[in-house]
Design a protein around this motif. Structure first.
Motif, short mmCIF file in Angstrom:
data_model
loop_
_atom_site.label_atom_id
_atom_site.label_comp_id
_atom_site.label_asym_id
_atom_site.label_seq_id
_atom_site.Cartn_x
_atom_site.Cartn_y
_atom_site.Cartn_z
N UNK A 174 -5.67 15.23 12.90
CA UNK A 174 -4.83 14.07 13.18
C UNK A 174 -5.71 12.83 13.12
N UNK A 175 -5.35 11.80 12.33
CA UNK A 175 -4.20 11.73 11.43
C UNK A 175 -4.24 12.84 10.40
N UNK A 176 -3.07 13.28 9.90
CA UNK A 176 -3.04 14.39 8.95
C UNK A 176 -3.65 14.01 7.61
N UNK A 177 -4.26 14.96 6.94
CA UNK A 177 -4.75 14.76 5.58
C UNK A 177 -4.49 16.00 4.74
N UNK B 162 -0.05 10.69 4.95
CA UNK B 162 0.39 9.65 5.88
C UNK B 162 1.86 9.29 5.62
N UNK C 140 0.83 -1.20 0.00
CA UNK C 140 0.00 0.00 0.00
C UNK C 140 0.86 1.24 0.00
N UNK D 173 3.58 11.63 7.79
CA UNK D 173 3.27 11.19 9.17
C UNK D 173 4.21 10.05 9.58
N UNK D 174 4.41 9.10 8.67
CA UNK D 174 5.27 7.96 8.98
C UNK D 174 6.74 8.39 9.09
N UNK E 103 1.63 4.76 1.14
CA UNK E 103 1.19 5.48 2.33
C UNK E 103 0.49 6.78 1.95
N UNK F 61 3.43 3.14 12.47
CA UNK F 61 2.67 3.54 13.66
C UNK F 61 3.22 2.80 14.89
N UNK F 62 3.85 1.66 14.63
CA UNK F 62 4.42 0.86 15.73
C UNK F 62 5.78 1.41 16.19
#
Lengths: 173, 385
Positions: A67-70, A42, A36, A45-46, A38, A159-160
């Motif tokens: 948040x999450x940002x778009x 995102x 996928x 964000x990552x 991102x 995210x982890x």
């Protein structure tokens, strides 16, 4: 005509019907793999997660920090305007103590999923994450928490990269 | 807009695992609905199929897969899917097929076969979570229900005991349903002492996984008056979608249900729903959801649904009977079919044909509601005689 129907269709099977071969089944395992993208919002964000920071987007139309940002505001239906760093602290909006995995296998150590409202984002802007370093019976809605990050070299832009969120000690009690 | 009636209904038994395929179940329900309307497939102008995730069956394009059993070949056919809200959205689609004037008679068929998925149908739900920002955390479907239930309980100060009364009521009502999967009465203690899955959700707070199908036949007014002595009219429909950023929304209150309900009430000319609705079949995959949805439907104030339940108001013989069918908690939860089962129940109730389940006092108007996608779709239909 519910009252007039004497025989209702549908034949219930028990597990023995399958185990003992009284009915036939065909088994198949789907093998599918995906990569996928991102995306623009995102993706950033990552990258910021890898750097140990949480980032959001501001929309000047509704003056929300999202948040999450778009890259677009779904309410104003216009581009969002700028990147805004938010804190890695927040408040537990709701939580669960989960003893079941996705395949319904049982867990002896429960997971503690939560919705966390992140400081610096607009009110109500929560993200889903996990709680840690806390006994399940001590978790409360409204509890203040802080992100516990992986070591820099372990982070991968995911995210982890935040392991979990733990109670903020000085605010407990 | 043309007036639209429901003139026939049918369903299979809801079971944990059915010997029949999804197509065979769909056919059984569809034929029963046509038989009960005194119609044949030749009378049907178009078909609406409702079925939830393709992942349950491992069959791509499940609408096409179910189409022969749904009587759809050689006809205009559409398959809809809005998650758990599908079973009430499918008859809404049937309604606008006819209300538009394009079709006179529409067959609506909803089917679900959850038993095909191994090791458990819950696995099919993993892909509803965002693949980048959520799935890496190892979520499962119970999480969002548990998070919502906890938020709802905490905001209103409602206890698990109060919520368990819903499971007790619905499972008891289901004893009178000939298609019911569960055939056992439970107590509040049974619910509280059942296995803890994801606090605050225990095993008996949840509806079972099921196989089954349901169907209705819908007609334009001029057909309905010819073929049916007791048509049940569609008085209102509503549907609404809220943000899919579910963590950006306060889970304690289902706004999307309220907006869907307001749309349906306005169409039906209903100003005081609490007085003008005589039977409610809200979506109850979990016991707290019945309470949550009664509030969203504006049938009581926010946080008051638990007291209505404790006071017996929502019993079958209460002032506002809720889930007289037995609901998903009792009859079973083959997702799309479960929603349409609620519409079938209103059809039978409003015609006085519900047998042991019959709500006393000649109810004239009922509401069915379902809810789905990532917890943000509400669908509402109001039927009346």
């Amino acid at each position: 005509m519910s009252v007039n129907i004497k025989e209702w269709p549908g034949t219930a099977l028990g597990s023995k019907d399958l185990e003992e071969g009284r009915v036939l089944t065909v088994r198949h395992r789907v093998r599918a793999e995906y990569a996928w993208d991102a995306g623009v919002a995102i993706g950033r964000y990552l990258r910021e997660l890898k750097a140990g920071r949480l980032i959001a987007r501001r929309c000047r139309g509704c003056d929300r920090i999202l948040l999450p940002p778009r890259m677009f505001c779904e309410e104003c239906f216009r581009p969002t305007d700028e990147w805004v760093y938010v804190q890695d602290t927040g408040t537990v909006n709701t939580f669960s103590v989960c003893y079941v995995r996705w395949d319904v296998a049982r867990l002896t150590e429960p997971q503690l999923p939560a919705v966390i409202h992140v400081d610096g984002a607009s009110p109500g802007m929560g993200i889903m994450h996990l709680l840690g370093e806390v006994r399940p019976e001590d978790v409360r809605i409204g509890m203040r928490v802080k992100a516990v990050w992986k070591q820099v070299e372990e982070r991968e832009g995911a995210i982890t990269d935040i392991r979990y969120w733990k109670p903020i000690a000085e605010e407990v009690g | 807009m043309a007036k639209v009636a429901v003139v026939g209904a049918g369903m299979t038994r809801f079971v944990r695992r059915a010997q029949e395929t999804g197509r065979e179940l769909a056919w059984q329900a569809a034929r029963m609905a046509l038989d009960s309307a005194g119609l044949t497939l030749k009378d049907v102008d178009a078909v609406v199929i409702g079925s939830a995730p393709d992942a349950f069956d491992g069959v791509h394009m499940k609408g096409e897969y179910l189409s022969d059993g749904s009587g759809a070949w050689h006809k205009p056919c559409i398959r809809c899917f809005v998650g758990g809200a599908t079973g009430v959205f499918a008859p809404i689609q049937g309604w606008y097929h006819i209300a538009s004037g394009q079709f006179d008679t529409v067959l609506v068929v909803c089917e679900e076969k959850m038993s095909s998925t191994y090791p458990h149908p819950q696995g099919a739900f993993i892909t509803i979570f965002d693949h980048t920002t959520e799935r890496a955390l190892g979520p499962n479907l119970l999480w969002i229900f548990a998070l919502e239930m906890n938020r709802y309980m905490t905001v209103h100060g409602i206890t698990k005991e109060e919520i368990a009364l819903v499971a007790v009521k619905n499972k008891k009502n289901a004893l009178d349903h000939p298609c019911s999967q569960l055939q056992e009465e439970v107590t509040v203690e049974d619910v509280l002492n059942s296995e803890l899955l994801a606090w605050p959700v225990n095993r008996l707070d949840v509806s079972p996984a099921s196989d089954g199908a349901a169907a209705v036949v819908m007609c334009a007014e001029h057909v309905a008056k010819r073929v049916s002595e007791r048509p049940v009219w569609v008085e209102g429909v509503g549907w609404h979608l809220d943000t899919a950023y579910w963590t950006n929304r306060d889970l304690y209150y289902p706004r999307y249900v309220e907006y869907a309900a307001r749309m349906a009430y306005e169409m039906a000319g209903i100003r005081e729903p609490r007085k003008e609705i005589h039977i409610v079949e809200p979506y109850d995959p979990f016991d707290y959801k019945e309470l949550h949805h009664l509030e969203g439907l504006l049938l009581c104030k926010r946080g008051e649904a638990a007291r209505l339940t404790a006071d017996g108001v929502t019993q079958r013989d209460g002032d506002l009977p809720v889930c007289p069918s037995g609901g998903l908690l009792g009859v079973g939860n083959p997702i799309a079919a479960a929603g349409l089962m609620k519409v079938c129940e209103l059809f039978w109730q409003l015609r006085g044909e519900a047998g042991k389940r019959q709500v006393p006092g000649t109810p004239r108007r009922g509401l069915a509601q379902a809810w789905g996608d990532l917890m943000q779709v509400g669908t509402v239909i109001i039927l009346g005689v």
